[in-house]
Design a protein around this motif. Structure first.
Motif, PDB file in Angstrom:
ATOM      1  N   VAL A 101       0.805  -1.357  -0.111  1.00  0.00           N
ATOM      2  CA  VAL A 101      -0.042  -0.088  -0.120  1.00  0.00           C
ATOM      3  C   VAL A 101       0.905   1.357  -0.008  1.00  0.00           C
ATOM      4  O   VAL A 101       2.017   1.385   0.823  1.00  0.00           O
ATOM      5  N   ALA A 103      -3.124   3.599   7.720  1.00  0.00           N
ATOM      6  CA  ALA A 103      -3.258   2.770   6.579  1.00  0.00           C
ATOM      7  C   ALA A 103      -4.262   1.691   7.372  1.00  0.00           C
ATOM      8  O   ALA A 103      -4.283   1.272   8.134  1.00  0.00           O
ATOM      9  N   LEU A 124      -6.890  -1.894   6.053  1.00  0.00           N
ATOM     10  CA  LEU A 124      -7.151  -2.899   4.989  1.00  0.00           C
ATOM     11  C   LEU A 124      -8.331  -3.727   5.399  1.00  0.00           C
ATOM     12  O   LEU A 124      -8.765  -3.764   6.567  1.00  0.00           O
ATOM     13  N   TRP A 164      -8.386  -1.229   0.494  1.00  0.00           N
ATOM     14  CA  TRP A 164      -7.472  -0.550   1.406  1.00  0.00           C
ATOM     15  C   TRP A 164      -7.604   0.817   1.107  1.00  0.00           C
ATOM     16  O   TRP A 164      -8.145   1.677   0.219  1.00  0.00           O
ATOM     17  N   THR A 178      -5.344   4.916   2.520  1.00  0.00           N
ATOM     18  CA  THR A 178      -4.360   5.315   3.211  1.00  0.00           C
ATOM     19  C   THR A 178      -4.702   6.763   3.480  1.00  0.00           C
ATOM     20  O   THR A 178      -5.299   7.682   2.471  1.00  0.00           O
TER      21      THR A 178
END
Length: 338
Positions: free
Chosen positions: A262, A280, A282, A328, A330
């Protein structure tokens, strides 16, 4: 003839004695190097002009000035601390003071010298940059099905301190954050950035708020639907930031493509003197690594999300490795130094 010789010797002794009695400061005008400039006296030596001090980092300050018309050098001193990086008798018109303490005020005093005479002094002051710090105050992972809000408890803040609230929500249908509130924060938090990966029924978001100073307070995130599958909340308190404008910029990135790494969005023109937070999240993962040069604030055992920080912001998108993940997101946030 003997009488004349005796008088000459006496005359020489008198001259020698007179010179010996002249103050040393006055003898400067008789020095052979440098030559004396006509009309220059102790009262006419000009002070350096345009003396400025500009903080360059947490430990350095740049000094600069312009030279007066006539001089043989300078004297420079510092308060507080011991002068380093710059000479006490600089020869140019600029230098960098080093070895200073973060977020500390300093003053430098500069004089022009002409032989043994000194001009009046000029001063310049600067405060070194502060080191941005991050402290995780509280967190929550809410797996209760079908709720419309999630709450982090036990959050003790400093009154007036800047807070970052980091949120990841996965729902059974489209997710929408409606508010962030609670006893640990003053009023309602304001959104910094957010993004939902296409078709994921999830959202990653960051909010900014001020702490109330309440002990064991709460931070509650409310959503537009009672559709919770999993929600994570991290509450991070800042220190050393520019309290008037702490958020320099942010970058958010999200995807529904699976992968093993990522990478966050890049912070354009980020200053190395600023701090940075990296968040981050997921949907599924078997591992999550700490980015190089970053400090772990929160990596839960389930490794479904992580929060890292650095006292130096980077223009590059931060990368963390992970196992196969279907969705995902971020967020990178640059925090302006104080």
């Amino acid at each position: 003839m003997r009488t004349v010789h005796r008088k000459a010797r006496w005359a020489g002794l008198v001259v020698g004695l007179a010179i010996a009695l002249v103050p040393s400061a006055a003898l400067a005008v008789f020095s052979a190097a440098p030559a004396v400039t006509a009309g220059v006296t102790a009262a006419t030596i000009s002070a350096p002009g345009g003396f400025t001090a500009t903080a360059a980092s947490t430990t350095t300050v740049n000094l600069s000035w312009t030279a007066p018309p006539v001089l043989t050098g300078y004297t420079l001193s510092q308060s507080a601390g011991t002068l380093a990086g710059c000479s006490a008798t600089p020869s140019g018109t600029s230098c960098t003071a080093t070895g200073l303490t973060s977020h500390t005020a300093y003053t430098w005093t500069l004089k022009a010298a002409y032989n043994n005479w000194l001009s009046s002094s000029v001063q310049a002051s600067a405060t070194t940059m502060a080191t941005v710090g991050f402290t995780l105050l509280g967190k929550a992972t809410d797996g209760t099905a079908g709720t419309s809000s999630s709450t982090a408890t036990g959050v003790t803040t400093t009154s007036g301190a800047d807070l970052l609230i980091l949120i990841y929500r996965q729902g059974s249908s489209a997710v929408g954050i409606t508010s962030v509130s609670g006893s640990a924060i003053s009023g309602t938090a304001t959104a910094i950035t957010s993004q939902a990966p296409a078709g994921s029924n999830s959202e990653v978001a960051a909010y900014h708020a001020a702490g109330t100073g309440t002990s064991n307070g709460t931070v509650t995130v409310s959503f537009s639907a009672s559709n919770n599958v999993s929600t994570t909340i991290d509450v991070v308190q800042l220190s050393g930031e520019n309290t008037a404008s702490p958020i320099a910029q942010s970058a958010v990135s999200a995807s529904s493509a699976s992968g093993t790494t990522v990478t966050g969005g890049a912070l354009s023109g980020a200053s190395a003197s600023d701090g940075e937070l990296f968040f981050a999240v997921l949907t599924t993962a078997t591992s999550m690594s700490t980015p190089t040069g970053y400090t772990v604030l929160d990596v839960p055992a389930s490794t479904v999300h992580g929060v890292w920080s650095s006292s130096s912001a980077s223009t590059a998108g931060i990368t963390t490795s992970l196992g196969a993940s279907s969705y995902w997101g971020t967020i990178e946030i640059e925090i302006s130094h104080g």
